[in-house]
Design a protein around this motif. Structure first.
Motif, PDB file in Angstrom:
ATOM      1  N   GLY A 186       0.792  -1.219   0.000  1.00  0.00           N
ATOM      2  CA  GLY A 186       0.000   0.000   0.000  1.00  0.00           C
ATOM      3  C   GLY A 186       0.826   1.272   0.000  1.00  0.00           C
ATOM      4  O   GLY A 186       0.272   2.369  -0.038  1.00  0.00           O
TER       5      GLY A 186
ATOM      6  N   VAL B 229      -4.781   3.394   4.328  1.00  0.00           N
ATOM      7  CA  VAL B 229      -5.869   4.036   3.578  1.00  0.00           C
ATOM      8  C   VAL B 229      -5.743   3.712   2.100  1.00  0.00           C
ATOM      9  O   VAL B 229      -6.721   3.345   1.442  1.00  0.00           O
ATOM     10  N   ARG B 230      -4.536   3.835   1.562  1.00  0.00           N
ATOM     11  CA  ARG B 230      -4.310   3.524   0.145  1.00  0.00           C
ATOM     12  C   ARG B 230      -4.638   2.057  -0.155  1.00  0.00           C
ATOM     13  O   ARG B 230      -5.252   1.736  -1.171  1.00  0.00           O
TER      14      ARG B 230
ATOM     15  N   LEU C 183      -6.632  -0.037   1.525  1.00  0.00           N
ATOM     16  CA  LEU C 183      -8.080  -0.277   1.600  1.00  0.00           C
ATOM     17  C   LEU C 183      -8.785   0.247   0.351  1.00  0.00           C
ATOM     18  O   LEU C 183      -9.615  -0.452  -0.246  1.00  0.00           O
ATOM     19  N   ARG C 184      -8.472   1.475  -0.035  1.00  0.00           N
ATOM     20  CA  ARG C 184      -9.100   2.073  -1.221  1.00  0.00           C
ATOM     21  C   ARG C 184      -8.818   1.237  -2.467  1.00  0.00           C
ATOM     22  O   ARG C 184      -9.725   0.928  -3.244  1.00  0.00           O
ATOM     23  N   ARG C 185      -7.570   0.857  -2.644  1.00  0.00           N
ATOM     24  CA  ARG C 185      -7.176   0.069  -3.813  1.00  0.00           C
ATOM     25  C   ARG C 185      -7.853  -1.303  -3.824  1.00  0.00           C
ATOM     26  O   ARG C 185      -8.395  -1.737  -4.835  1.00  0.00           O
ATOM     27  N   THR C 186      -7.831  -1.970  -2.681  1.00  0.00           N
ATOM     28  CA  THR C 186      -8.383  -3.323  -2.603  1.00  0.00           C
ATOM     29  C   THR C 186      -9.889  -3.316  -2.828  1.00  0.00           C
ATOM     30  O   THR C 186     -10.413  -4.147  -3.581  1.00  0.00           O
ATOM     31  N   VAL C 187     -10.593  -2.407  -2.191  1.00  0.00           N
ATOM     32  CA  VAL C 187     -12.048  -2.324  -2.361  1.00  0.00           C
ATOM     33  C   VAL C 187     -12.386  -2.003  -3.814  1.00  0.00           C
ATOM     34  O   VAL C 187     -13.265  -2.636  -4.408  1.00  0.00           O
ATOM     35  N   SER C 188     -11.682  -1.053  -4.391  1.00  0.00           N
ATOM     36  CA  SER C 188     -11.933  -0.690  -5.783  1.00  0.00           C
ATOM     37  C   SER C 188     -11.705  -1.873  -6.724  1.00  0.00           C
ATOM     38  O   SER C 188     -12.537  -2.169  -7.589  1.00  0.00           O
ATOM     39  N   ARG C 189     -10.593  -2.548  -6.559  1.00  0.00           N
ATOM     40  CA  ARG C 189     -10.295  -3.704  -7.414  1.00  0.00           C
ATOM     41  C   ARG C 189     -11.301  -4.829  -7.210  1.00  0.00           C
ATOM     42  O   ARG C 189     -11.658  -5.522  -8.163  1.00  0.00           O
TER      43      ARG C 189
END
Length: 170
Positions: free
Chosen positions: A11, A94-95, A97-103
């Motif tokens: 992340g 934060v990065r 979580l954002r990346r994983t949820v988006s993907r």
């Protein structure tokens, strides 16, 4: 510098920075996850990982977006520069979580056709859990490298602003 390892926790932006370094310098960028995971999230055996990384590192020019402990010695023996992303844990989290949820929502392929899922966020092997477990160790390692004369030069970047400023020098 023609052989560069970007190092940091999950992340922190390793792949993004390594790709940008490759684009700016013309050096070939190698995504480590593509060398260490097969389709279906099957982990490549350690000896095969090591031989794949050794083949990349035998070249005269490369940028790697990570270095795993089981073969860390291979790129470090040839690296001319280590770029350490020593960012605050909250920012990396934060990065991540954002990346994983988006993907997971978009089903964006990550490596070799693999995709992430929201369900995996709550398992024992969660990427979030791995981030918490590895953060202190990787941060300590980067800072130790900075004082170890046997290591290649290391640039420690401690903020997104510092990352952008350093990248602008490439």
């Amino acid at each position: 510098m023609k052989r560069i390892v970007v190092y940091g926790v999950t992340g922190s932006g390793k792949s993004t920075l390594a790709r940008a370094i490759g684009e700016r310098t013309g050096l070939p960028y190698h995504a480590v996850d593509d060398l260490t995971w097969e389709p279906g999230w099957v982990e490549v055996p350690a000896d095969v990982q090591r031989s794949r990384i050794a083949a990349v590192c035998a070249g005269e020019e490369w940028v790697l977006d990570s270095a795993y402990m089981s073969w860390l010695d291979v790129p470090m023996a040839r690296a001319q520069l280590i770029v350490g992303l020593d960012l605050p844990q909250w920012l990396c989290l934060v990065r991540l979580l954002r990346r994983t949820v988006s993907r997971a929502i978009t089903r964006t392929p990550v490596c070799n056709g693999n995709t992430e899922s929201l369900r995996e966020l709550f398992t024992r092997d969660s990427i979030i859990r791995q981030q918490f477990a590895s953060y202190p160790r990787k941060r300590r390692r980067m800072r130790q490298w900075q004082h170890d004369p046997s290591m290649p030069p290391i640039v420690l970047l401690r903020s997104p602003r510092a990352v952008r400023a350093w990248l602008d020098t490439m």
